[in-house]
Design a protein around this motif. Structure first.
Motif, mmCIF file in Angstrom:
data_model
loop_
_atom_site.group_PDB
_atom_site.id
_atom_site.type_symbol
_atom_site.label_atom_id
_atom_site.label_comp_id
_atom_site.label_asym_id
_atom_site.label_seq_id
_atom_site.Cartn_x
_atom_site.Cartn_y
_atom_site.Cartn_z
ATOM 1 N N LYS A 2 15.707 -8.642 -0.727
ATOM 2 C CA LYS A 2 14.334 -8.208 -0.430
ATOM 3 C C LYS A 2 13.612 -9.297 0.373
ATOM 4 O O LYS A 2 13.816 -10.488 0.148
ATOM 5 C CB LYS A 2 13.581 -7.925 -1.733
ATOM 6 C CG LYS A 2 13.858 -6.531 -2.303
ATOM 7 C CD LYS A 2 12.853 -6.200 -3.386
ATOM 8 C CE LYS A 2 12.653 -4.724 -3.626
ATOM 9 N NZ LYS A 2 13.827 -3.972 -4.012
ATOM 10 N N ASP A 82 9.331 -6.203 2.225
ATOM 11 C CA ASP A 82 9.183 -5.587 0.893
ATOM 12 C C ASP A 82 7.933 -6.101 0.170
ATOM 13 O O ASP A 82 7.277 -5.362 -0.553
ATOM 14 C CB ASP A 82 10.419 -5.900 0.034
ATOM 15 C CG ASP A 82 11.693 -5.389 0.687
ATOM 16 O OD1 ASP A 82 11.950 -4.180 0.595
ATOM 17 O OD2 ASP A 82 12.410 -6.190 1.322
ATOM 18 N N MET A 126 7.227 0.006 4.140
ATOM 19 C CA MET A 126 7.140 0.125 2.678
ATOM 20 C C MET A 126 7.108 1.601 2.260
ATOM 21 O O MET A 126 7.757 2.013 1.307
ATOM 22 C CB MET A 126 5.889 -0.584 2.148
ATOM 23 C CG MET A 126 5.943 -2.086 2.258
ATOM 24 S SD MET A 126 4.424 -2.829 1.601
ATOM 25 C CE MET A 126 4.822 -4.572 1.755
ATOM 26 N N SER A 129 10.551 3.158 2.779
ATOM 27 C CA SER A 129 11.553 2.693 1.803
ATOM 28 C C SER A 129 11.132 2.983 0.358
ATOM 29 O O SER A 129 11.868 2.721 -0.583
ATOM 30 C CB SER A 129 11.848 1.204 1.986
ATOM 31 O OG SER A 129 10.709 0.456 1.639
ATOM 32 N N LYS A 130 9.921 3.517 0.189
ATOM 33 C CA LYS A 130 9.383 3.901 -1.129
ATOM 34 C C LYS A 130 9.383 2.745 -2.131
ATOM 35 O O LYS A 130 9.688 2.908 -3.304
ATOM 36 C CB LYS A 130 10.132 5.107 -1.708
ATOM 37 C CG LYS A 130 9.990 6.368 -0.888
ATOM 38 C CD LYS A 130 10.426 7.594 -1.680
ATOM 39 C CE LYS A 130 10.261 8.870 -0.902
ATOM 40 N NZ LYS A 130 11.071 8.983 0.289
ATOM 41 N N TRP A 131 9.031 1.574 -1.652
ATOM 42 C CA TRP A 131 8.837 0.405 -2.518
ATOM 43 C C TRP A 131 8.071 -0.646 -1.739
ATOM 44 O O TRP A 131 8.362 -0.893 -0.565
ATOM 45 C CB TRP A 131 10.177 -0.196 -2.959
ATOM 46 C CG TRP A 131 10.048 -1.120 -4.159
ATOM 47 C CD1 TRP A 131 10.188 -0.767 -5.472
ATOM 48 C CD2 TRP A 131 9.747 -2.529 -4.167
ATOM 49 N NE1 TRP A 131 9.992 -1.856 -6.287
ATOM 50 C CE2 TRP A 131 9.710 -2.955 -5.517
ATOM 51 C CE3 TRP A 131 9.469 -3.472 -3.168
ATOM 52 C CZ2 TRP A 131 9.436 -4.266 -5.902
ATOM 53 C CZ3 TRP A 131 9.191 -4.790 -3.546
ATOM 54 C CH2 TRP A 131 9.183 -5.175 -4.898
ATOM 55 N N ARG A 133 5.130 -4.264 -2.273
ATOM 56 C CA ARG A 133 4.122 -5.038 -3.013
ATOM 57 C C ARG A 133 3.223 -5.714 -1.982
ATOM 58 O O ARG A 133 3.715 -6.472 -1.132
ATOM 59 C CB ARG A 133 4.785 -6.135 -3.841
ATOM 60 C CG ARG A 133 5.707 -5.642 -4.952
ATOM 61 C CD ARG A 133 4.878 -5.231 -6.153
ATOM 62 N NE ARG A 133 5.712 -4.995 -7.305
ATOM 63 C CZ ARG A 133 6.245 -3.825 -7.643
ATOM 64 N NH1 ARG A 133 6.050 -2.762 -6.884
ATOM 65 N NH2 ARG A 133 6.963 -3.706 -8.736
ATOM 66 N N LYS A 173 4.031 6.340 -3.233
ATOM 67 C CA LYS A 173 5.244 5.808 -2.582
ATOM 68 C C LYS A 173 5.749 4.551 -3.283
ATOM 69 O O LYS A 173 6.545 3.804 -2.722
ATOM 70 C CB LYS A 173 4.957 5.505 -1.102
ATOM 71 C CG LYS A 173 4.525 6.718 -0.316
ATOM 72 C CD LYS A 173 5.647 7.732 -0.183
ATOM 73 C CE LYS A 173 5.186 8.944 0.607
ATOM 74 N NZ LYS A 173 6.175 10.028 0.611
ATOM 75 N N LYS A 174 5.246 4.297 -4.472
ATOM 76 C CA LYS A 174 5.637 3.106 -5.253
ATOM 77 C C LYS A 174 5.309 1.800 -4.535
ATOM 78 O O LYS A 174 6.024 0.807 -4.663
ATOM 79 C CB LYS A 174 7.130 3.143 -5.609
ATOM 80 C CG LYS A 174 7.492 4.266 -6.566
ATOM 81 C CD LYS A 174 8.894 4.074 -7.084
ATOM 82 C CE LYS A 174 9.361 5.283 -7.839
ATOM 83 N NZ LYS A 174 10.762 5.567 -7.649
ATOM 84 N N VAL A 175 4.245 1.853 -3.771
ATOM 85 C CA VAL A 175 3.739 0.621 -3.153
ATOM 86 C C VAL A 175 2.484 0.226 -3.935
ATOM 87 O O VAL A 175 1.569 1.034 -4.074
ATOM 88 C CB VAL A 175 3.385 0.839 -1.660
ATOM 89 C CG1 VAL A 175 2.810 -0.437 -1.050
ATOM 90 C CG2 VAL A 175 4.607 1.312 -0.875
ATOM 91 N N GLU A 223 9.325 -6.469 -10.701
ATOM 92 C CA GLU A 223 9.428 -5.105 -11.271
ATOM 93 C C GLU A 223 8.510 -4.960 -12.474
ATOM 94 O O GLU A 223 7.995 -3.880 -12.758
ATOM 95 C CB GLU A 223 10.870 -4.826 -11.702
ATOM 96 C CG GLU A 223 11.755 -4.160 -10.677
ATOM 97 C CD GLU A 223 11.111 -3.040 -9.853
ATOM 98 O OE1 GLU A 223 11.325 -3.073 -8.629
ATOM 99 O OE2 GLU A 223 10.404 -2.166 -10.388
ATOM 100 N N ALA A 226 5.158 -3.173 -12.062
ATOM 101 C CA ALA A 226 5.228 -1.896 -11.339
ATOM 102 C C ALA A 226 4.061 -0.942 -11.649
ATOM 103 O O ALA A 226 3.769 -0.049 -10.849
ATOM 104 C CB ALA A 226 6.559 -1.205 -11.670
#
Ligand code: NDP
Length: 241
Positions: A2, A82, A126, A129-131, A133, A173-175, A223, A226
């Motif tokens: 990452k 990421d 981001m 890629s659905k992740w 921070r 999108k899990k960001v 993680e 999250a």
């Protein structure tokens, strides 16, 4: 692997964040504007500890450079960022009655406009890629105010507000998008402020260390964080909450 980009990673809090994220296993892109030797030293320190880092100098307040250098890096390497740590920041203190347009504009462009330019550049990656921070360094000054810092407080307060809206835009999108708000931390930025005079206002009775801010940024990048978004975490020795 990452990838983490730390703006203003050559000195102070940004240096501590770069080293901390490298220890967590991120490949760290160390951004800075002019402190080339300092940035080289941070890279060497990271590599000595077995981590991976690369220098990526550009002026965060210049949208063309952001696109050219950061956009160019992503294109050339076919990689996404990421973790983005918007850390680069400046002060240019003056009482508002004496404040020049230049003092106002340079602080707003370095601390606030940079949030827009740099974050926009990495956001699509981001989302795809659905992740992701995004961690923004703000300040106690943006939370409670500080005389002589109308420009600086305005820039940090704006980023805190923008953080909440962006968190709502990209959560699906899990960001995650959060802020860390330091109080008085020992860096070049605070070298002319007397710890002896100020520590009685701080419940923990001392200025903080850059590493004590970096560990919170490291947690928000992990993680384990999250389910935290749109939040501002204060790291100020109990001065304000
Ligand atoms: P420092 O002055 O020690 O370091 C600032 C960093 O930002 C340097 O790496 C500098 O690089 C970089 N930088 C400045 N302008 C630009 C630019 N236009 N483009 C790219 N990089 C730039 O600051 P701190 O470590 O003390 O502060 C880090 C963050 O934490 C800032 O956002 C600050 O507002 C915030 N903060 C700090 C507090 C403290 O007590 N220290 C308290 C509250 C918040 P270069 O030298 O190459 O220009």
């Amino acid at each position: 692997m990452k990838y983490a980009l730390v703006t203003g990673g050559s000195r102070g809090i940004g240096k501590a964040i770069s080293c901390h994220l490298a220890q967590q296993g991120f490949y760290v892109l160390i951004n800075y504007r002019s402190a080339h030797e300092e940035a080289q030293k941070v890279k060497a320190e990271i590599e000595q500890e077995g981590g991976q880092a690369e220098l990526l100098p550009f002026d965060v307040s210049d949208p063309q450079k952001v696109e050219e250098v950061l956009g160019g890096w992503m294109k050339q390497n076919d990689k996404y960022i990421d973790v983005l740590v918007n850390n680069a920041g400046i002060t240019s203190d003056n009482l508002m009655v004496f404040m020049s347009n230049e003092e106002w504009n340079k602080v707003i462009s370095t601390n606030q406009n940079s949030f827009f330019f740099v974050t926009r550049q990495v956001l699509e990656g981001m989302i795809v890629s659905k992740w992701g921070r995004i961690i923004n360094l703000v300040s106690l000054s943006g939370q409670k105010g500080h005389p002589g810092q109308v420009n600086y407080s305005a820039s940090k307060g704006a980023v805190m507000a923008a953080t909440k809206s962006l968190a709502m835009e990209v959560g699906k999108k899990k960001v995650t998008v959060n802020c860390v708000a330091p109080g008085f931390i020992k860096t070049e930025m605070t070298e002319n402020i007397s710890e002896k005079d100020w520590k009685r206002h701080i419940p923990l009775n001392r200025f903080g260390k850059a590493e004590e801010v970096a560990s919170v940024v490291g947690f928000l990048a992990s993680e384990g964080a999250a389910y935290i978004t749109g939040e501002t975490i204060a790291v100020n020795g109990g001065m304000y909450s």
